[in-house]
Scaffold this motif. Structure first.
Motif, PDB file in Angstrom:
ATOM      1  N   VAL A   1       0.859  -1.182   0.000  1.00  7.80           N
ATOM      2  CA  VAL A   1       0.000   0.000   0.000  1.00  7.80           C
ATOM      3  C   VAL A   1       0.896   1.232   0.000  1.00  7.80           C
TER       4      VAL A   1
ATOM      5  N   ALA B   1      -1.929  -2.561   4.442  1.00  4.10           N
ATOM      6  CA  ALA B   1      -1.532  -3.731   3.658  1.00  4.10           C
ATOM      7  C   ALA B   1      -2.081  -5.005   4.301  1.00  4.10           C
TER       8      ALA B   1
ATOM      9  N   VAL C   1      -5.674  -5.156   3.359  1.00  9.22           N
ATOM     10  CA  VAL C   1      -5.852  -5.575   1.965  1.00  9.22           C
ATOM     11  C   VAL C   1      -5.685  -7.086   1.834  1.00  9.22           C
TER      12      VAL C   1
ATOM     13  N   VAL D   1      -4.783   7.249  -0.136  1.00  8.10           N
ATOM     14  CA  VAL D   1      -4.228   6.005  -0.669  1.00  8.10           C
ATOM     15  C   VAL D   1      -3.840   6.258  -2.123  1.00  8.10           C
TER      16      VAL D   1
ATOM     17  N   PHE E   1      -2.571   0.368  -4.290  1.00  7.19           N
ATOM     18  CA  PHE E   1      -2.277  -0.869  -3.574  1.00  7.19           C
ATOM     19  C   PHE E   1      -2.253  -2.021  -4.556  1.00  7.19           C
TER      20      PHE E   1
ATOM     21  N   ARG F   1      -2.259  -6.599  -4.385  1.00  4.06           N
ATOM     22  CA  ARG F   1      -2.335  -7.818  -3.568  1.00  4.06           C
ATOM     23  C   ARG F   1      -1.909  -9.010  -4.415  1.00  4.06           C
TER      24      ARG F   1
END
Length: 316
Positions: free
Chosen positions: A214, A233, A236, A287, A290, A292
């Motif tokens: 992130v 993070a 997420v 933000v 991000f 993942r």
């Protein structure tokens, strides 16, 4: 006894005597140092030092060339095997963070300390690549050419890896662990007005099954932002949002948008928490992006044999 046979026996005896002579001449301090740098078997270390005249650096270079050659041969044999297991590894330092996925064939190797150590060091190498700022993809070919020589105690599986290209370090690991390995993907974030954080779940030593990066954009305190980015993070990883803000996807379901999800550590939604932290820091916090990773995503796994069905078929 035949003269040729006698000559052969004498040659073998001379060769054994020569090897014994070389072994006795090996400097013990040099041998200890070499095995600290590369934990090869004692016999190999002795032979390398004997050939190198007790020059540790020459012996080390020869051992590394031998290991890479063996790794390359093994890699050629196993390259068609599916590497659906592996690890997601993260690295974060000084506001910069990176994440990589390194694939292997079995969960057994994925949990091996040598493999985990390699994955985390590859993540550290990735932190120096990619565009500064919000989360950016790191090209795998660029990462493979990067070197792992900027890491403290850069050792994998008992051998020194500083100075090696990432691609060579992976090849070396293939040779020693015997499985196909694939540097599948990588990302990096942070810098240029952003602070990044990372988190990985389902493992140890900086590598596991699921990870996230992130990046936050703010002029606030970097240490506080780094901790918040790490917490986000972790969020997420657990909640798998698809979008950062409502503005990114106005028609998306609220439970797929990061800022509208209930923050994993409490305090309201993620948007509420960002507003609270902004007030505490005296600077807006947004933000910036991000990403993942979950190991094995999108990899077609080979069908597992149905042993019970095979037994039934044979009994018919």
């Amino acid at each position: 006894m035949h003269a040729g046979r006698i000559g052969s026996m004498l040659a073998r005896a001379g060769s054994r005597a020569q090897r014994r002579g070389l072994a006795t001449k090996v400097d013990m301090a040099a041998l200890k140092r070499l095995r600290q740098l590369n934990a090869v078997p004692l016999t190999k270390a002795r032979e390398a030092l004997a050939r190198a005249g007790n020059d540790v650096e020459r012996a080390l270079a020869q051992l590394e060339r031998d290991a890479l050659a063996a790794g390359a041969q093994k890699a050629a044999k196993v390259r068609d095997r599916v590497a659906a297991e592996g690890a997601v590894a993260v690295y974060a330092h000084g506001g910069r963070a990176a994440m990589v996925e390194l694939g292997c064939e079995t969960d057994f190797v994925a949990r091996n300390a040598t493999f985990v150590g390699l994955a985390t060091r590859v993540a550290a190498a990735a932190a120096g690549l990619g565009a500064a700022g919000a989360v950016a993809e790191v090209r795998v070919d660029e990462l493979a050419d990067a070197r792992v020589d900027e890491l403290a105690n850069a050792r994998v599986g008992g051998r020194r890896v500083d100075g090696l290209r990432v691609g060579d370090a992976v090849t070396d690991a293939i040779g020693r662990l015997g499985e196909n390995m694939v540097l599948r993907r990588a990302a990096a974030a942070g810098g240029a007005g952003t602070v990044a954080g990372a988190y990985v779940h389902g493992g140890g030593g900086g590598a596991g099954r699921i990870g996230a990066l992130v990046a936050l954009r703010s002029d606030g305190d970097a240490a506080a932002l780094g901790e918040l980015a790490r917490q986000l993070a972790q969020h997420v990883v657990g909640f798998a949002p698809r979008h950062a803000t409502r503005a990114d996807a106005p028609d998306a379901a609220p439970d797929t948008v990061l800022e509208t999800q209930a923050f994993v550590f409490g305090g309201g939604s993620v948007g509420d928490v960002l507003a609270q932290r902004a007030a505490a820091l005296g600077a807006a916090v947004h933000v910036a992006g991000f990403v993942r990773f979950e190991r094995g995503e999108g990899v077609a796994r080979p069908a597992q044999p149905d042993f019970a069905a095979e037994v039934r078929r044979q009994l018919q």
